[in-house]
Enzyme design. Structure first.
Site, PDB file in Angstrom:
ATOM      1  N   CYS A 123      93.097  47.873  82.525  1.00  0.00           N
ATOM      2  CA  CYS A 123      94.317  47.707  83.327  1.00  0.00           C
ATOM      3  C   CYS A 123      94.695  48.967  84.092  1.00  0.00           C
ATOM      4  O   CYS A 123      95.414  48.895  85.091  1.00  0.00           O
ATOM      5  CB  CYS A 123      95.484  47.313  82.433  1.00  0.00           C
ATOM      6  SG  CYS A 123      95.216  45.858  81.419  1.00  0.00           S
ATOM      7  N   ILE A 124      94.244  50.119  83.643  1.00  0.00           N
ATOM      8  CA  ILE A 124      94.666  51.374  84.264  1.00  0.00           C
ATOM      9  C   ILE A 124      93.581  51.963  85.166  1.00  0.00           C
ATOM     10  O   ILE A 124      93.705  53.100  85.631  1.00  0.00           O
ATOM     11  CB  ILE A 124      95.083  52.413  83.215  1.00  0.00           C
ATOM     12  CG1 ILE A 124      93.910  52.802  82.311  1.00  0.00           C
ATOM     13  CG2 ILE A 124      96.255  51.881  82.378  1.00  0.00           C
ATOM     14  CD1 ILE A 124      94.197  54.001  81.402  1.00  0.00           C
TER      15      ILE A 124
END
Length: 380
Positions: free
Chosen positions: A373-374
């Site tokens: 997600c990052i």
């Protein structure tokens, strides 16, 4: 520079396991996502950034107010191992953001096809609208204006032309592709009423095919239990190579994840990719013990009015499927759980050409996401 969308027929989104030029991350500072000023999250982000920078360029997006802090933490001292390589491969990009979910707010990159249909041409970005995973219907925070502008800002800053598909709402974590034209998504996410409520399933498919050069879309019903993104696919299912996927799994039939993963498995086992190859599914166990919000976590958050808040004992969407593939390595979440080593072993078997590295990820998932997600890749 914005480009005519009619040209997208010549472009396709590559697979994550293809060669990268670099990876985009965003420095974590939002007090409603990262407890205690994000002290622990910043340490994990730094660890991940340095691993990636050993293999490709790492673009860290940071606001001007936090530039000094990010520089001090990311760059190695001259007497430390690999300092020349890592420091030369980490580039700070000054831009304002609302949070640190680079997968969902960065541009999605596509690559031009040659006359044989191979991805050998130039790279361009694609801009979609971002509304904090649901906007006024069920979005997770109230202000997302800077996040919504980030994709275009990054294309301009990094020198990429882009195709603009706003106001269509799409996050990078809600899709996974094999680079040939096969895309997997969850119905629970892409059909959720907070994203594109005026479009039906066929309409959404048409946009994805046009924008990302997709030939076939495989819809699975669900993601990970209690995933507040309306169950992004990148937390439940991911390509490791052509026609091979991992699927988050539990053998515990009393766990709410069991029925969700079983429904996904029933679809995937009957599917083929866009070239007609059967999809081979590899079961990737979720943590044996649920990862939950603790009292010390709650004490560190500072929520703004209208923002989704955490609750004591809340089950977090912990999954090993949320790994990230960089050049030569794969970074896999770890939770101090009995199944940590099993996850690494399976992914190492499926990706023998890469070094599979475990990253303790609890300090990321308390913010609502995980390693994938990052991070957002830029193809070579």
């Amino acid at each position: 520079m914005k480009k005519d969308k009619k040209e997208t027929v010549l472009y396709r989104m590559p697979a994550e396991f293809s060669k990268h030029k670099g990876t985009i991350m965003i420095w974590p500072v939002r007090p409603g996502s990262w407890p205690n000023g994000g002290v622990m999250a910043k340490k994990v982000f730094t660890e991940i950034a340095r691993h990636i920078a050993r293999h490709e360029i790492l673009y860290m997006v940071v606001s001007k107010d936090y530039e000094k802090e990010a520089r001090e933490q990311l760059y190695l001292a001259e007497n430390e191992a690999d300092y020349k390589l890592i420091n030369s491969n980490i580039e700070l990009v000054i831009a304002d953001t609302n949070d640190a979910w680079a997968r969902d707010t960065s541009p999605i990159f596509v690559k031009k096809l040659d006359d044989k249909g191979k991805l050998n041409g130039e790279v361009r970005g694609v801009n979609f609208s971002f509304n904090a995973w649901g906007g006024e219907y069920d979005g997770l925070y109230v202000h997302w204006e800077e996040d919504d502008k980030l994709a275009i800002n990054l294309c301009d800053s990094l020198g990429y032309d882009y195709f603009d598909y706003a106001p269509f709402v799409l996050e990078g974590g809600s899709i996974h592709t094999d680079g040939k034209g096969t895309l997997i998504a969850t119905e629970s996410c892409l059909l959720s009423p907070g994203r594109n409520p005026k479009l039906n399933k066929k309409d959404i498919e048409d946009v994805l095919k046009d924008a990302l050069g997709i030939k076939k879309i495989i819809w699975i019903p669900y993601g990970i239990y209690n995933d507040e993104t309306n169950e992004h696919v990148d937390n439940v299912c991911a390509f490791t190579s052509e026609a091979n996927v991992v699927l988050a799994w539990t053998d515990d039939e009393t766990d709410p994840q069991y029925a969700m993963s079983k429904a996904d498995l029933d679809v995937l086992e009957k599917e083929t990719d866009c070239d007609g190859l059967p999809i081979k599914v590899h079961k990737l166990l979720i943590p044996k013990n649920p990862v939950t919000i603790k009292e010390e976590d709650l004490e560190g958050y500072e929520f703004e009015e209208g923002e989704d808040e955490r609750e004591l004992g809340e089950r977090l969407a912990a999954s090993y499927a949320n790994f990230y593939i960089a050049n030569g390595i794969a970074l896999v979440p770890q939770f101090g759980d009995d199944n940590d080593a099993k996850a690494i072993a399976l992914l190492q078997e499926l990706m023998p050409e890469r070094e599979v590295i475990g990253i303790y990820a609890r300090d990321i998932i308390v913010g609502g996401g995980n390693i994938h997600c990052i991070t957002m890749q830029i193809p070579e």
